[in-house]
Design a protein around this motif. Sequence first.
Motif, PDB file in Angstrom:
ATOM      1  N   ARG A 249       0.659  -0.999  -0.039  1.00 51.18           N
ATOM      2  CA  ARG A 249      -0.053  -0.022   0.004  1.00 51.18           C
ATOM      3  C   ARG A 249       1.026   1.179  -0.121  1.00 51.18           C
ATOM      4  O   ARG A 249       0.366   2.422  -0.808  1.00 51.18           O
ATOM      5  N   THR A 255      -3.663  -0.104  -5.261  1.00 54.65           N
ATOM      6  CA  THR A 255      -4.936   0.174  -4.752  1.00 54.65           C
ATOM      7  C   THR A 255      -5.402  -0.840  -3.834  1.00 54.65           C
ATOM      8  O   THR A 255      -4.963  -2.068  -3.921  1.00 54.65           O
ATOM      9  N   GLN A 256      -6.126  -0.560  -3.120  1.00 58.50           N
ATOM     10  CA  GLN A 256      -6.898  -1.602  -2.293  1.00 58.50           C
ATOM     11  C   GLN A 256      -7.398  -2.721  -3.127  1.00 58.50           C
ATOM     12  O   GLN A 256      -7.414  -4.117  -2.548  1.00 58.50           O
ATOM     13  N   SER A 257      -7.963  -2.504  -4.341  1.00 55.07           N
ATOM     14  CA  SER A 257      -8.258  -3.657  -5.176  1.00 55.07           C
ATOM     15  C   SER A 257      -7.256  -4.537  -5.729  1.00 55.07           C
ATOM     16  O   SER A 257      -7.393  -5.746  -5.756  1.00 55.07           O
ATOM     17  N   ALA A 260      -6.173  -6.649  -2.802  1.00 51.43           N
ATOM     18  CA  ALA A 260      -7.228  -7.803  -2.670  1.00 51.43           C
ATOM     19  C   ALA A 260      -7.097  -8.782  -3.517  1.00 51.43           C
ATOM     20  O   ALA A 260      -7.001  -9.928  -3.290  1.00 51.43           O
ATOM     21  N   SER A 266     -11.338  -9.878  -0.313  1.00 45.72           N
ATOM     22  CA  SER A 266     -11.893  -8.718  -0.915  1.00 45.72           C
ATOM     23  C   SER A 266     -11.624  -7.449  -0.570  1.00 45.72           C
ATOM     24  O   SER A 266     -10.857  -7.487   0.261  1.00 45.72           O
ATOM     25  N   GLN A 267     -12.154  -6.406  -1.241  1.00 44.30           N
ATOM     26  CA  GLN A 267     -11.488  -5.138  -1.256  1.00 44.30           C
ATOM     27  C   GLN A 267     -11.685  -4.572   0.561  1.00 44.30           C
ATOM     28  O   GLN A 267     -11.032  -3.856   0.944  1.00 44.30           O
ATOM     29  N   SER A 271      -9.229  -3.156   3.219  1.00 39.96           N
ATOM     30  CA  SER A 271      -9.626  -1.839   3.792  1.00 39.96           C
ATOM     31  C   SER A 271      -9.625  -1.946   5.570  1.00 39.96           C
ATOM     32  O   SER A 271      -8.859  -1.191   5.928  1.00 39.96           O
TER      33      SER A 271
END
Length: 291
Positions: A249, A255-257, A260, A266-267, A271
């Motif tokens: 990160r 990105t979080q996607s 993931a 999952s995103q 998070s």
Amino acid sequence: MAAVTAAHATATAEATVTTNEAELPLISDPARIRPKDARELSRVFFQRLAMLDEGTHEHQYVRNTLIEMNLSLVRYAASRMRTRGDSQEDVVQVGTIGLIKAIDRFELSREVEFTTFAVPYIVGEIKRFFRDTSWAVHVPRRLQEARAELAKATEELRSRLGRTPTTRELAELMSLTEEEVIEARKAANCYRTSSLDAALTTEDEGTETALADRLGEEDPSLELVVDFRSLAPLIAGLEERDRQIIHMRFVEELTQSQIAARLDVSQMHVSRLISRLIKRLRTGLLGPAVA
């Protein structure tokens, strides 16, 4: 001794010249001998100097007289080369060292005038003095010489091209690499410095401020150094997977996607993980009350 007699006749107008038992001119004030007469008398003294043993009183007298008679050469060279803030006295003293070296190395068998032989020694010592003392910051001699060559090359190309030459054009003319030309330019900045306490007047307000107040600014990145040092042991204490999430990160800036997808979760889960890790690190860094 005809030449000596003729020299005596002209020299007495400026200084008292007598003769000792060995027919050697005895000059009471050699510094007042005119340059033209000094040339004639110098030949006589050099002839005698070659016959004397070092350390004797007569050798010392002859050598000292030669130095004083030819100081006009030093003063002439010093007057033409004193281009900086150095006092005339300092430059003359340095040039006198060159004169002494010339006297110690001169031989009549060279069939050259002593003045012709001595001037390069005098000028050389003065140039060395300027080279060693004129630079505000000491740089290697090759860079000092490169700076002088760079100035000449820049002026030549500017006249020829009608514009400021590029680094590549200067490098080609000076037979240097572009990196060496850049290095010479940086070295030129070391020739003179300004005091940080020097007062400068602002154009808009007309007030004086110190030069140090106008240079540089606070680097916000400096504060991060302390934070990074404090965070290092906290991050090292995390589990391997948590360290990977922090790296992806905040170092890889994924990105979080994307994170993931790498972790096959999952995103939303990523998070929550990031929020939990940030809270844990903030608590360890600032304490429970601040967190």
